[in-house]
Design a protein around this motif. Structure first.
Motif, PDB file in Angstrom:
ATOM      1  N   ARG A  91       0.924  -1.708  -0.018  1.00  0.00           N
ATOM      2  CA  ARG A  91       0.235  -0.627   0.127  1.00  0.00           C
ATOM      3  C   ARG A  91       0.859   1.056   0.087  1.00  0.00           C
ATOM      4  O   ARG A  91       0.885   2.334  -0.175  1.00  0.00           O
ATOM      5  CB  ARG A  91      -0.247  -0.079   0.982  1.00  0.00           C
ATOM      6  N   ALA A  92       2.623   1.111   0.623  1.00  0.00           N
ATOM      7  CA  ALA A  92       2.961   3.005   0.855  1.00  0.00           C
ATOM      8  C   ALA A  92       3.418   2.656  -0.867  1.00  0.00           C
ATOM      9  O   ALA A  92       3.878   3.891  -0.678  1.00  0.00           O
ATOM     10  CB  ALA A  92       3.701   2.061   1.914  1.00  0.00           C
ATOM     11  N   LEU A  93       3.675   1.269  -1.091  1.00  0.00           N
ATOM     12  CA  LEU A  93       4.450   1.366  -2.537  1.00  0.00           C
ATOM     13  C   LEU A  93       3.716   2.072  -3.319  1.00  0.00           C
ATOM     14  O   LEU A  93       4.417   3.195  -4.297  1.00  0.00           O
ATOM     15  CB  LEU A  93       4.970   0.364  -2.879  1.00  0.00           C
ATOM     16  N   ASP A  94       2.330   1.726  -3.513  1.00  0.00           N
ATOM     17  CA  ASP A  94       1.786   2.546  -4.401  1.00  0.00           C
ATOM     18  C   ASP A  94       1.101   4.014  -4.017  1.00  0.00           C
ATOM     19  O   ASP A  94       1.327   4.306  -5.205  1.00  0.00           O
ATOM     20  CB  ASP A  94      -0.377   1.358  -4.004  1.00  0.00           C
ATOM     21  N   THR A  95       1.334   4.232  -3.448  1.00  0.00           N
ATOM     22  CA  THR A  95       1.113   5.388  -2.759  1.00  0.00           C
ATOM     23  C   THR A  95       2.454   6.506  -3.132  1.00  0.00           C
ATOM     24  O   THR A  95       2.104   7.542  -3.316  1.00  0.00           O
ATOM     25  CB  THR A  95       0.662   5.369  -1.426  1.00  0.00           C
ATOM     26  N   ARG A  96       3.696   5.917  -2.982  1.00  0.00           N
ATOM     27  CA  ARG A  96       4.501   6.338  -3.443  1.00  0.00           C
ATOM     28  C   ARG A  96       4.366   6.482  -5.651  1.00  0.00           C
ATOM     29  O   ARG A  96       4.411   7.650  -5.632  1.00  0.00           O
ATOM     30  CB  ARG A  96       5.681   5.680  -3.374  1.00  0.00           C
TER      31      ARG A  96
END
Length: 416
Positions: free
Chosen positions: A8-13
Motif C-alpha cells: 500500500r505504501a509503495l502504491d501511494t509513493r
C-alpha cells in the motif's frame, strides 16, 4: 499484514510521484512556471512522497527483522535416533536462548545449574585497563538476538549493509592485504625471447577493534518480571539502535585514529562543483561523477548520500527534462538514480561548503568492515538494588577502513 501495508505504501509513493510529474508536465507543456496553486500542490505531494518513503523503509526493516526471528524457530519432534549435528546445534541454541532470556529477567540466581553452565560456557572476561582474565564478564548475545541488533544497525546506517563485512572470533589486530595491479599489462612474446618479469606489489592495512557501547539502560524489576512484555527483544532493539547510530556516523566520516576511518573521510573527489554550488549539484556533475569510476566497478556501483542530499537530487532533470530520480514501486527494490541504486545513510555529510555529500561506486569493493563475533550484554544487578532496578548495557567491537580506493569517488562542494 506487513506485506499488505508495504504494498500500500509503495502504491501511494508511485501514485504521488505520478501526480507530481503531471503537475510539472502541464506547466512545461504550456511554457510557464508553476502557479501558486500548482506549487502548493507540488509541495504537499512532495511531503506525502517523503512520508511514504519513510513508511516503506520502516516496513521493510520490520520485514527483515521478522524474517530473522522466524528463521530461528526450532520444530520439536521427529526420530531422535536420526538426529543430526545440525539438530543438536539447534537444540543447544534454543536452550541457550532460554537461559539468556532467564538471565535477562532474573539474573544468575534465577537460573538452574544447566542454564548457568550454558551461560558460563559463552562468557567473555572483561577488565577495564587490563588484558588478563577477571571476575566480571559479559555473556554473548544469542545469534538470533544479535542478528536483530545487526539488522537495526543496518537500518540506521546503510553503509554497513553495503560494505564488505568480515567477522573474526577475536579482536587481535588483523592485517588486511591490498593490491592495485591495474597499471601492469601483459605483452606479446617474440619467438625464442625471454619472458620479462613484473612483480605484484602488495600493500597492507591493519584493522583493529574499537569497542562500541550502548551506554547503560536501567529497567525496573516490575518491568523485567512482567512475562507479558517481551523484554529480551525490546532490550536488544534498544541496544542495537544506540550502537547503530554511533557506528553509522563513523563508517561515513570517522577520523581513523580513535575511531574507524570513514568511507567519505579521505575519498578521492571524482567531481568538484562549480563556484556557487555550496549546497547544490547539477546533472552534468553527476554524469562526471559516474564516469570517474572505471567501468569495471560500475556494474555493481550505487549512489550513497544523506536524505538531505537526496532531496536536492530529486529535483534534478536530464537534458530531456526527465527527472533523474526514479522511485521504487516494488518491495525490496531500491529507488534508482541514473540507472544505479540509491543508498541513504544520514551519517554522510549534508550538502554544504567543502562537504563531500554524494558518493558513487562499488561500496563492497571500496570498504571493509571488521566485526568481532559475539555482541555481548552485561547485567548489573546489585548496583541499583535500592532503586529496585537492574542495569544493562551492550557492546560490540568493530573497525573499518577503505579498501580499494579506485572503486569509489565522491562529489565535493566548492568552498564558496
Amino acid at each position: 499484514m506487513t506485506t499488505t501495508l508495504l504494498q500500500r505504501a509503495l502504491d501511494t509513493r508511485a501514485r504521488t510521484w505520478s501526480q507530481m510529474q503531471e503537475i510539472q508536465a502541464r506547466a512545461e507543456g504550456e511554457g510557464r512556471d508553476l502557479s501558486a496553486e500548482e506549487r502548493a500542490s507540488w509541495d504537499a505531494a512532495e511531503a506525502d512522497l517523503t512520508a511514504a518513503s519513510q513508511d516503506i523503509e520502516r516496513l521493510e526493516r520490520h520485514a527483515r527483522m521478522d524474517t530473522v526471528q522466524r528463521e530461528q524457530i526450532v520444530v520439536a519432534g521427529g526420530d531422535q535416533a536420526a538426529e543430526t549435528a545440525e539438530d543438536r546445534q539447534a537444540t543447544h541454541d534454543a536452550a541457550y536462548r532460554d537461559a539468556f532470556a532467564a538471565f535477562t529477567r532474573r539474573g544468575m540466581s534465577g537460573l538452574d545449574n544447566e542454564q548457568r553452565q550454558l551461560l558460563m560456557s559463552n562468557q567473555s572476561e572483561i577488565r577495564a585497563g587490563a588484558t588478563s582474565p577477571g571476575t566480571a564478564g559479559g555473556y554473548f548475545i544469542p545469534t538470533d538476538t544479535l542478528a536483530r541488533i545487526t539488522e537495526t544497525m543496518k537500518a540506521y546506517g546503510g553503509l554497513l549493509g553495503a560494505a564488505n563485512v568480515i567477522t573474526t572470533t577475536s579482536g587481535n589486530p588483523l592485517n588486511w592485504p591490498s593490491n592495485d595491479d591495474t597499471a601492469n599489462v601483459g605483452a606479446i612474446l617474440a619467438e625464442n625471447a625471454q619472458i620479462t618479469e613484473q612483480d605484484v606489489t602488495l600493500g597492507q592495512k591493519t584493522l583493529g577493534a574499537f569497542t562500541y557501547t550502548s551506554k547503560l539502560v536501567r529497567l525496573s524489576l516490575q518491568l523485567i518480571q512482567d512475562d507479558a512484555f517481551g523484554v529480551e527483544a525490546w532490550l536488544a532493539r534498544k541496544l542495537g539502535e544506540r550502537i547503530g547510530r554511533a557506528v553509522a556516523a563513523h563508517l561515513a566520516t570517522g577520523v581513523g585514529t580513535t575511531q574507524p576511518e570513514g568511507l567519505f573521510t579521505n575519498a578521492t573527489a571524482g567531481k568538484t562543483g562549480l563556484a556557487g554550488q555550496v549546497t547544490s549539484v547539477i546533472y552534468d556533475d553527476l554524469v562526471d561523477l559516474q564516469h570517474s569510476i572505471d567501468p569495471a566497478y560500475r556494474a555493481s556501483a550505487q549512489w550513497a548520500m544523506s536524505d538531505s542530499a537526496l532531496k536536492v537530487v530529486r529535483k534534478l532533470k536530464d537534458s530531456q527534462g526527465r527527472p533523474l530520480w526514479e522511485p521504487s514501486v516494488q518491495a525490496g527494490v531500491p529507488s534508482s538514480l541514473m540507472g544505479s541504486a540509491v543508498l541513504i545513510d544520514n551519517g554522510i555529510p549534508v550538502p554544504a561548503a567543502s562537504a563531500k555529500s554524494i558518493g558513487y561506486g562499488d561500496i563492497n569493493a571500496a570498504y571493509v568492515v571488521r566485526q568481532v563475533a559475539g555482541g555481548q550484554m552485561m547485567r548489573l544487578e546489585e548496583r541499583y538494588a535500592d532503586f529496585l532496578q537492574v542495569g544493562f548495557f551492550g557492546f560490540m567491537r568493530l573497525d573499518a577502513k577503505p579498501d580499494d580506493g579506485s572503486a569509489f569517488r565522491v562529489y565535493a562542494h566548492p568552498a564558496s
